[in-house]
Design a protein around this motif. Structure first.
Motif, PDB file in Angstrom:
ATOM      1  N   HIS A  41       5.354  14.965  -1.951  1.00 13.85           N
ATOM      2  CA  HIS A  41       5.038  13.578  -1.652  1.00 13.85           C
ATOM      3  C   HIS A  41       5.636  13.161  -0.292  1.00 13.85           C
ATOM      4  O   HIS A  41       4.990  12.519   0.529  1.00 13.85           O
ATOM      5  CB  HIS A  41       5.558  12.765  -2.834  1.00 13.85           C
ATOM      6  CG  HIS A  41       5.905  11.370  -2.584  1.00 13.85           C
ATOM      7  ND1 HIS A  41       4.946  10.410  -2.418  1.00 13.85           N
ATOM      8  CD2 HIS A  41       7.101  10.749  -2.457  1.00 13.85           C
ATOM      9  CE1 HIS A  41       5.549   9.252  -2.219  1.00 13.85           C
ATOM     10  NE2 HIS A  41       6.839   9.430  -2.231  1.00 13.85           N
ATOM     11  N   TYR A  42       6.881  13.589  -0.032  1.00 12.51           N
ATOM     12  CA  TYR A  42       7.525  13.233   1.248  1.00 12.51           C
ATOM     13  C   TYR A  42       6.950  14.053   2.397  1.00 12.51           C
ATOM     14  O   TYR A  42       6.818  13.568   3.524  1.00 12.51           O
ATOM     15  CB  TYR A  42       9.039  13.403   1.145  1.00 12.51           C
ATOM     16  CG  TYR A  42       9.671  12.372   0.233  1.00 12.51           C
ATOM     17  CD1 TYR A  42       9.451  11.012   0.454  1.00 12.51           C
ATOM     18  CD2 TYR A  42      10.477  12.735  -0.837  1.00 12.51           C
ATOM     19  CE1 TYR A  42      10.004  10.050  -0.378  1.00 12.51           C
ATOM     20  CE2 TYR A  42      11.039  11.784  -1.676  1.00 12.51           C
ATOM     21  CZ  TYR A  42      10.799  10.438  -1.441  1.00 12.51           C
ATOM     22  OH  TYR A  42      11.346   9.487  -2.257  1.00 12.51           O
ATOM     23  N   LYS A  43       6.590  15.309   2.110  1.00 13.48           N
ATOM     24  CA  LYS A  43       5.993  16.150   3.152  1.00 13.48           C
ATOM     25  C   LYS A  43       4.691  15.507   3.639  1.00 13.48           C
ATOM     26  O   LYS A  43       4.439  15.402   4.829  1.00 13.48           O
ATOM     27  CB  LYS A  43       5.705  17.542   2.574  1.00 13.48           C
ATOM     28  CG  LYS A  43       6.507  18.630   3.286  1.00 13.48           C
ATOM     29  CD  LYS A  43       6.086  20.011   2.873  1.00 13.48           C
ATOM     30  CE  LYS A  43       6.657  20.389   1.537  1.00 13.48           C
ATOM     31  NZ  LYS A  43       6.574  21.771   1.179  1.00 13.48           N
ATOM     32  N   GLN A  44       3.899  15.060   2.666  1.00 10.46           N
ATOM     33  CA  GLN A  44       2.623  14.421   3.023  1.00 10.46           C
ATOM     34  C   GLN A  44       2.845  13.216   3.928  1.00 10.46           C
ATOM     35  O   GLN A  44       2.122  13.007   4.889  1.00 10.46           O
ATOM     36  CB  GLN A  44       1.909  13.936   1.765  1.00 10.46           C
ATOM     37  CG  GLN A  44       1.084  15.020   1.101  1.00 10.46           C
ATOM     38  CD  GLN A  44       0.712  14.589  -0.321  1.00 10.46           C
ATOM     39  OE1 GLN A  44       0.750  13.421  -0.675  1.00 10.46           O
ATOM     40  NE2 GLN A  44       0.362  15.572  -1.135  1.00 10.46           N
ATOM     41  N   GLN A  45       3.873  12.422   3.602  1.00 13.25           N
ATOM     42  CA  GLN A  45       4.142  11.230   4.420  1.00 13.25           C
ATOM     43  C   GLN A  45       4.505  11.628   5.846  1.00 13.25           C
ATOM     44  O   GLN A  45       4.019  11.058   6.816  1.00 13.25           O
ATOM     45  CB  GLN A  45       5.276  10.413   3.808  1.00 13.25           C
ATOM     46  CG  GLN A  45       4.823   9.663   2.571  1.00 13.25           C
ATOM     47  CD  GLN A  45       5.880   8.704   2.055  1.00 13.25           C
ATOM     48  OE1 GLN A  45       7.079   8.930   2.202  1.00 13.25           O
ATOM     49  NE2 GLN A  45       5.439   7.634   1.426  1.00 13.25           N
ATOM     50  N   VAL A  47       3.731  14.299   7.473  1.00 14.79           N
ATOM     51  CA  VAL A  47       2.539  14.815   8.160  1.00 14.79           C
ATOM     52  C   VAL A  47       1.665  13.641   8.598  1.00 14.79           C
ATOM     53  O   VAL A  47       1.253  13.538   9.750  1.00 14.79           O
ATOM     54  CB  VAL A  47       1.747  15.767   7.228  1.00 14.79           C
ATOM     55  CG1 VAL A  47       0.395  16.127   7.838  1.00 14.79           C
ATOM     56  CG2 VAL A  47       2.559  17.031   6.931  1.00 14.79           C
ATOM     57  N   GLU A  48       1.457  12.735   7.666  1.00 16.13           N
ATOM     58  CA  GLU A  48       0.607  11.578   7.950  1.00 16.13           C
ATOM     59  C   GLU A  48       1.134  10.751   9.132  1.00 16.13           C
ATOM     60  O   GLU A  48       0.370  10.248   9.941  1.00 16.13           O
ATOM     61  CB  GLU A  48       0.585  10.716   6.680  1.00 16.13           C
ATOM     62  CG  GLU A  48      -0.402   9.588   6.660  1.00 16.13           C
ATOM     63  CD  GLU A  48      -0.206   8.786   5.365  1.00 16.13           C
ATOM     64  OE1 GLU A  48      -0.159   7.564   5.462  1.00 16.13           O
ATOM     65  OE2 GLU A  48      -0.062   9.399   4.263  1.00 16.13           O
ATOM     66  N   TRP A  49       2.452  10.658   9.233  1.00 15.60           N
ATOM     67  CA  TRP A  49       3.046   9.842  10.302  1.00 15.60           C
ATOM     68  C   TRP A  49       3.312  10.654  11.574  1.00 15.60           C
ATOM     69  O   TRP A  49       3.946  10.156  12.504  1.00 15.60           O
ATOM     70  CB  TRP A  49       4.376   9.225   9.821  1.00 15.60           C
ATOM     71  CG  TRP A  49       4.235   8.323   8.637  1.00 15.60           C
ATOM     72  CD1 TRP A  49       3.128   7.619   8.259  1.00 15.60           C
ATOM     73  CD2 TRP A  49       5.241   8.038   7.651  1.00 15.60           C
ATOM     74  NE1 TRP A  49       3.379   6.910   7.110  1.00 15.60           N
ATOM     75  CE2 TRP A  49       4.673   7.144   6.711  1.00 15.60           C
ATOM     76  CE3 TRP A  49       6.569   8.428   7.465  1.00 15.60           C
ATOM     77  CZ2 TRP A  49       5.376   6.652   5.611  1.00 15.60           C
ATOM     78  CZ3 TRP A  49       7.269   7.940   6.381  1.00 15.60           C
ATOM     79  CH2 TRP A  49       6.680   7.063   5.456  1.00 15.60           C
ATOM     80  N   ASN A  50       2.913  11.922  11.567  1.00 21.75           N
ATOM     81  CA  ASN A  50       3.130  12.776  12.743  1.00 21.75           C
ATOM     82  C   ASN A  50       4.596  12.948  13.094  1.00 21.75           C
ATOM     83  O   ASN A  50       4.978  12.884  14.261  1.00 21.75           O
ATOM     84  CB  ASN A  50       2.441  12.178  13.966  1.00 21.75           C
ATOM     85  CG  ASN A  50       1.063  12.736  14.105  1.00 21.75           C
ATOM     86  OD1 ASN A  50       0.877  13.934  13.809  1.00 21.75           O
ATOM     87  ND2 ASN A  50       0.114  11.913  14.508  1.00 21.75           N
TER      88      ASN A  50
END
Ligand code: ADP
Length: 447
Positions: A41-45, A47-50
């Motif tokens: 869940h944190y990894k996705q965030q 990545v999403e925020w670059n």
């Protein structure tokens, strides 16, 4: 080479990921490093925020180029990477310290060995119900940094653990609450109580005469720690043993609060949170509310309709006249003491788990008075047997929540209470205390 614009965040949990988001928003070049695996869940965030990150390693060249390191509270000072950062004289700060630079909101900071989450949630509930534009953060819910980046609250109620306080330097708490100091986490403080206590008192650092320090006058370690020190803030103690003004005390069965010209009174039987420990927690929240000059009917309503949070003396229901209570969050002896103290029936007590060097002697009197059987729920229960074999006739070992619920159910009779209040951490048989509490509740429902 130090890069003046580079911030490194160590640890990619709730606070680390929130701090990374805020740092990026403020224009920093951000790198997140976690020595373990980062939750999906944190990894996705990230990545999403670059935001650049690494896991299962610490790349020193990257980390030691930072102008400042934001450290997650879970990382101990003894970790090799922290030593290297210190050798290089790179500042280490907490997420709270960092986020504090970017908000002018008034801060209510709550710390103590026990009762933090309860008192933080209750205080937030009182303030929110009174119509204030208030946020809830710290060790609870969405990180403070993320909220500072995305919300515009006028004030925050923050739950502050000692690990968070350790890396706070300039951050100022306007209304500080120190609930109590009893031994916990001593492994992180060189096994010295005075180091742990000093960390708790950091909640008052940087306070001025315009600020408030709310504390428990009945708590021996707090009083010991205060002796010989001076505090800039206005002191507002609470006690159930003696009358104190300004501050809060118990008169017959009423909480009485006098804060300068503000007066508040409420019967303890109307409090949503029952038990002696919750009288303290309610007094602390009530003083904060009166400092903010909230109206008495609104405070009274909030104190009586507050829904207790999961796993803290949480009622699971009654089966065949036996009450089941989930207090899985009681991970040290002191919290179990308060849980037992609040019991008004005979008790079958479920104890055990990972023993952090517990001294069970303080429980003996209450166990003698109230406990008819102990059900151990842990891999190694020898210390519990040794501590209680001369005061309780029945001590049984169990190795799962299901087995513990079943055995307790058979040992209890109508009118008794089965109390899961383990006094120990849960990592031997469960993922965490929530998992232990949830499995227990599930098992009770299946009885
Ligand atoms: P924390 O967030 O500090 O760990 P919680 O509010 O989650 O504290 O409560 C943990 C446990 O501690 C509860 O289950 C309760 O039994 C006990 N407890 C709550 N408030 C107090 C208090 N003021 N003093 C001692 N024990 C308490």
């Amino acid at each position: 080479m130090i890069n003046k614009n580079k911030i490194v965040v160590l640890g990619a949990g709730e606070s680390g990921v929130g701090a990374a988001f805020l740092a990026q928003q403020q224009g920093y070049d951000v790198f997140v490093s976690d020595f373990g695996t980062i939750a999906d869940h944190y990894k996705q965030q990230l990545v999403e925020w670059n935001i650049r990150f690494e896991e299962n390693q610490h790349t020193e060249d990257e980390i030691l180029a930072a102008v400042e390191v934001i450290k997650s509270p879970g990382i101990p000072d003894k970790a090799p990477i922290i030593k290297k950062i210190k050798e290089k004289d790179i500042a280490i700060i907490s997420e709270i310290e960092f986020a504090g630079r970017y908000t002018n909101a008034k801060i209510i900071g709550i710390t103590g060995s026990n009762g933090k989450t309860t008192t933080t949630s209750l205080t937030y509930h009182i303030l929110k119900n009174a119509g204030l534009n208030v946020g809830l953060a710290g060790n609870i819910g969405k990180s403070f940094a993320y909220q500072v980046a995305t919300e515009k609250f006028d004030l925050y109620v923050l739950e502050l653990s000692s690990f968070m306080l350790d890396d706070m330097h300039r951050f100022k708490v306007d209304i500080a609450i120190l609930l109590n100091i009893t031994p916990d986490h001593l492994d992180r403080y060189d096994y010295k109580m005075e180091n742990y206590a000093a960390s708790k008192f950091r909640v008052t650092q940087n306070q001025t005469a315009d600020d408030y320090f709310i504390f428990c006058a009945d708590d021996p370690e707090t009083i010991k720690g205060m002796a010989g020190s001076s505090f800039a803030a206005q002191q507002l103690p609470f006690s159930i043993e003696k009358k104190i003004e300004p501050g809060a005390y118990l008169e017959e069965d009423n909480i009485v609060i006098n804060v300068y010209k503000q007066h508040f009174q409420m019967s303890i039987s109307d409090l949503a949170l029952q038990g002696k420990h919750n009288i303290y927690n309610s007094m602390a929240s009530g003083i904060a509310a009166k400092v903010l000059e909230l109206r008495n009917p609104s405070i009274r309503d909030s104190m009586s309709n507050f829904k207790n949070i999961e796993h803290r003396l949480e009622s699971v229901g009654k089966i065949s006249g036996i009450s089941f209570i989930n207090d899985s969050k009681a991970t040290n002896v002191n919290s179990t003491w308060y849980a037992l103290e609040s019991m008004t029936t005979d008790v079958v007590l479920i104890l055990g788990g990972v023993d952090k060097g517990n001294d069970y002697s303080m429980l003996k009197d209450l166990v003698k008075q109230k406990v008819k059987a102990i059900v151990c729920l842990g891999k190694d229960n020898k210390r519990i047997h040794d501590a209680f074999e001369d005061v309780v006739e029945i001590i049984v070992n169990t190795y799962s929540a299901e087995e513990a619920a079943q055995v307790s159910y058979h040992l209890a009779k109508k009118g008794d209470t089965v109390l899961l209040s383990p006094a120990c951490a849960s990592f031997d048989l469960f993922k965490n205390y929530e998992d232990r509490g949830n499995q227990f509740k599930q098992a009770v429902r299946e009885l």
